[in-house]
Design a protein around this motif. Structure first.
Motif, PDB file in Angstrom:
ATOM      1  N   ALA A 232      64.777  46.626 -25.095  1.00  0.00           N
ATOM      2  CA  ALA A 232      63.783  46.260 -24.082  1.00  0.00           C
ATOM      3  C   ALA A 232      64.455  45.685 -22.842  1.00  0.00           C
ATOM      4  O   ALA A 232      64.084  46.019 -21.702  1.00  0.00           O
ATOM      5  CB  ALA A 232      62.784  45.264 -24.669  1.00  0.00           C
ATOM      6  N   ASP A 233      65.442  44.839 -23.050  1.00  0.00           N
ATOM      7  CA  ASP A 233      66.133  44.219 -21.919  1.00  0.00           C
ATOM      8  C   ASP A 233      66.858  45.267 -21.080  1.00  0.00           C
ATOM      9  O   ASP A 233      66.849  45.194 -19.832  1.00  0.00           O
ATOM     10  CB  ASP A 233      67.146  43.186 -22.421  1.00  0.00           C
ATOM     11  CG  ASP A 233      66.466  41.954 -23.011  1.00  0.00           C
ATOM     12  OD1 ASP A 233      65.259  41.750 -22.724  1.00  0.00           O
ATOM     13  OD2 ASP A 233      67.134  41.222 -23.770  1.00  0.00           O
ATOM     14  N   GLU A 234      67.489  46.228 -21.746  1.00  0.00           N
ATOM     15  CA  GLU A 234      68.182  47.288 -21.003  1.00  0.00           C
ATOM     16  C   GLU A 234      67.191  48.060 -20.128  1.00  0.00           C
ATOM     17  O   GLU A 234      67.469  48.348 -18.956  1.00  0.00           O
ATOM     18  CB  GLU A 234      68.890  48.243 -21.963  1.00  0.00           C
ATOM     19  CG  GLU A 234      69.571  49.396 -21.238  1.00  0.00           C
ATOM     20  CD  GLU A 234      70.163  50.440 -22.175  1.00  0.00           C
ATOM     21  OE1 GLU A 234      70.460  51.564 -21.688  1.00  0.00           O
ATOM     22  OE2 GLU A 234      70.334  50.153 -23.378  1.00  0.00           O
ATOM     23  N   LEU A 235      66.049  48.396 -20.691  1.00  0.00           N
ATOM     24  CA  LEU A 235      65.057  49.176 -19.960  1.00  0.00           C
ATOM     25  C   LEU A 235      64.464  48.372 -18.802  1.00  0.00           C
ATOM     26  O   LEU A 235      64.246  48.906 -17.709  1.00  0.00           O
ATOM     27  CB  LEU A 235      63.954  49.638 -20.917  1.00  0.00           C
ATOM     28  CG  LEU A 235      64.395  50.694 -21.935  1.00  0.00           C
ATOM     29  CD1 LEU A 235      63.398  50.794 -23.080  1.00  0.00           C
ATOM     30  CD2 LEU A 235      64.563  52.053 -21.259  1.00  0.00           C
ATOM     31  N   LYS A 236      64.198  47.112 -19.029  1.00  0.00           N
ATOM     32  CA  LYS A 236      63.611  46.276 -17.984  1.00  0.00           C
ATOM     33  C   LYS A 236      64.554  46.088 -16.801  1.00  0.00           C
ATOM     34  O   LYS A 236      64.113  45.830 -15.672  1.00  0.00           O
ATOM     35  CB  LYS A 236      63.228  44.917 -18.560  1.00  0.00           C
ATOM     36  CG  LYS A 236      62.012  44.946 -19.477  1.00  0.00           C
ATOM     37  CD  LYS A 236      61.666  43.545 -19.953  1.00  0.00           C
ATOM     38  CE  LYS A 236      60.426  43.548 -20.821  1.00  0.00           C
ATOM     39  NZ  LYS A 236      59.991  42.179 -21.173  1.00  0.00           N
ATOM     40  N   ALA A 237      65.843  46.227 -17.040  1.00  0.00           N
ATOM     41  CA  ALA A 237      66.828  46.050 -15.976  1.00  0.00           C
ATOM     42  C   ALA A 237      66.900  47.247 -15.030  1.00  0.00           C
ATOM     43  O   ALA A 237      67.533  47.172 -13.968  1.00  0.00           O
ATOM     44  CB  ALA A 237      68.211  45.784 -16.581  1.00  0.00           C
ATOM     45  N   ILE A 238      66.256  48.341 -15.386  1.00  0.00           N
ATOM     46  CA  ILE A 238      66.259  49.547 -14.542  1.00  0.00           C
ATOM     47  C   ILE A 238      65.095  49.452 -13.565  1.00  0.00           C
ATOM     48  O   ILE A 238      63.932  49.358 -13.960  1.00  0.00           O
ATOM     49  CB  ILE A 238      66.134  50.820 -15.406  1.00  0.00           C
ATOM     50  CG1 ILE A 238      67.288  50.889 -16.412  1.00  0.00           C
ATOM     51  CG2 ILE A 238      66.111  52.064 -14.524  1.00  0.00           C
ATOM     52  CD1 ILE A 238      67.155  52.023 -17.429  1.00  0.00           C
TER      53      ILE A 238
END
Length: 385
Positions: A232-238
């Protein structure tokens, strides 16, 4: 086989005789836009109305139908009158579609005609038994409120009903305007989202090979939650929506343990009360392309992305006994088609014959349900004098 044929005959529901039983052909009870509707066809739909009202009373009151009593949801008419009215309305709608088919140049295809004849022969070979096969086949069809001719008429009308729909909206509703599909979806609480499911259970096989499901340990669940949060964190950073969705699909392919992801590779389009509650609620709270933190259900941890809705979004759809995966347009189009049909029926010219006025159709409504009597039998009963 009995259940199969019951399903078949239920699905088709959505012989000349002599006038006065003695001179020229005249078994017509009503006309819709000039098309004649026979006594036998009328009896089929009256029987269907009786089945409908018995189902209504069973569902909403748990009581039997009193034919002389007022209808459960309309005290202005009796239950018997409701059945007759319901039959009239359904026949008017169906034959209004037939009129529209003529206007559009839509016909029953040669393949459909061949399928129908094959169907009738299959029924005959299965259910025409004994020394008098014609009589036994007649009795079999009568058990479902048909004569052979009225069965053939009904099946052809059903083909026309579908063919007109396909002509106007496409077989999958693909001709329906996108804005109308989305308007239908909004009015019926549809939403589209995708998820990455990290399961918190495992399948365990016993000595007999029987598979059961068991919960992971708390330590294992903590590891799964950490993994889901990392995704989730990786995706939110995009920052870019399209890039976030592309990365989401890559991670979904790699990590999601949802068995439905092959059938729904671009997410689920669904309405209320069809998904796990936390999945439904979270999907609706997100903005388009927004990604959730992990949420837990009985299946595991979900990382969810809300998606913009399109008419081609896939929906799990149940029609009678069959479940299938169809585009949203396929679900939306019948609603508009129903409105079309109601409008055609409202504008139709309906006339009733002297035979309709003569026959007391309420006499066929019994405590047991419906007593189907063909026109030929009616003529020989003495009631036609």
């Amino acid at each position: 086989m009995k259940k199969t044929i019951a399903m078949l005959l239920a699905a088709v529901m959505l012989c000349g005789c002599l006038a006065g039983c003695g001179g020229t052909k005249d078994d017509t009870v009503m006309t819709v836009n000039g098309t004649e509707i026979s006594y036998d066809e009328y009896m089929t739909w009256l029987g269907s109305a009786v089945s409908d009202i018995k189902s209504i009373y069973s569902t909403y009151s748990g009581t039997d139908v009193d034919w002389d009593g007022n209808f459960l949801f309309d005290e202005s008419i009796t239950n018997a009158e409701w059945c007759i009215k319901h039959a009239n309305e359904n026949l008017t709608k169906l034959h209004s579609v037939e009129s529209k088919a003529k206007e559009l140049g839509v016909t029953v295809t040669d393949e459909q005609k061949e399928d129908l004849e094959d169907e009738i022969e299959e029924l005959r070979s299965t259910y025409a038994t004994g020394d008098d096969t014609e009589a036994s086949f007649k009795d079999f069809l009568a058990g479902y409120n048909y004569t052979q001719d009225s069965y053939r008429t009904q099946r052809n009308l059903n083909y026309l009903y579908y063919n007109v729909f396909a002509e106007l909206y496409g077989e999958q509703g693909e001709r329906l305007d996108e804005a109308k599909v989305l308007d239908y979806a909004e009015k019926n609480d549809y939403v589209t989202s995708a998820h990455i499911l990290i399961k918190t259970t495992r399948d365990v096989a016993d000595e007999d090979g029987k598979t059961t499901t068991e919960e992971l340990s708390e330590a294992e669940k903590a590891e799964k939650l950490a993994q889901a949060q990392e995704l989730a964190d990786e995706l939110k950073a995009i920052d870019d929506n399209e890039k976030r969705w592309e990365r989401f699909k890559e991670l979904m392919d790699e990590y999601s343990e949802d068995p439905g992801k092959e059938s729904f590779p671009n997410g689920y389009c669904f309405t209320t009360n069809t998904m796990v509650e936390i999945y439904d609620t979270t999907s609706r709270e997100l903005a388009e392309y927004e990604v959730s933190d992990p949420v837990e259900s009985t299946h595991g941890y979900h990382v969810i992305m809300r998606l913009p809705m399109t008419s081609s979004d896939l929906v799990s759809y149940t029609n009678g006994y069959q479940q299938s995966i169809v585009p949203l347009s396929y679900v939306a189009a019948p609603s508009y088609y129903d409105t079309d049909v109601s409008g055609w029926a409202k504008d139709a010219t309906v006339k009733y014959t002297s035979l309709y006025e003569k026959v007391d159709f309420s006499q066929y409504l019994t405590d047991d349900g419906f007593n189907f009597v063909s026109y030929a039998d009616y003529c020989h009963s003495g009631d036609s004098d």
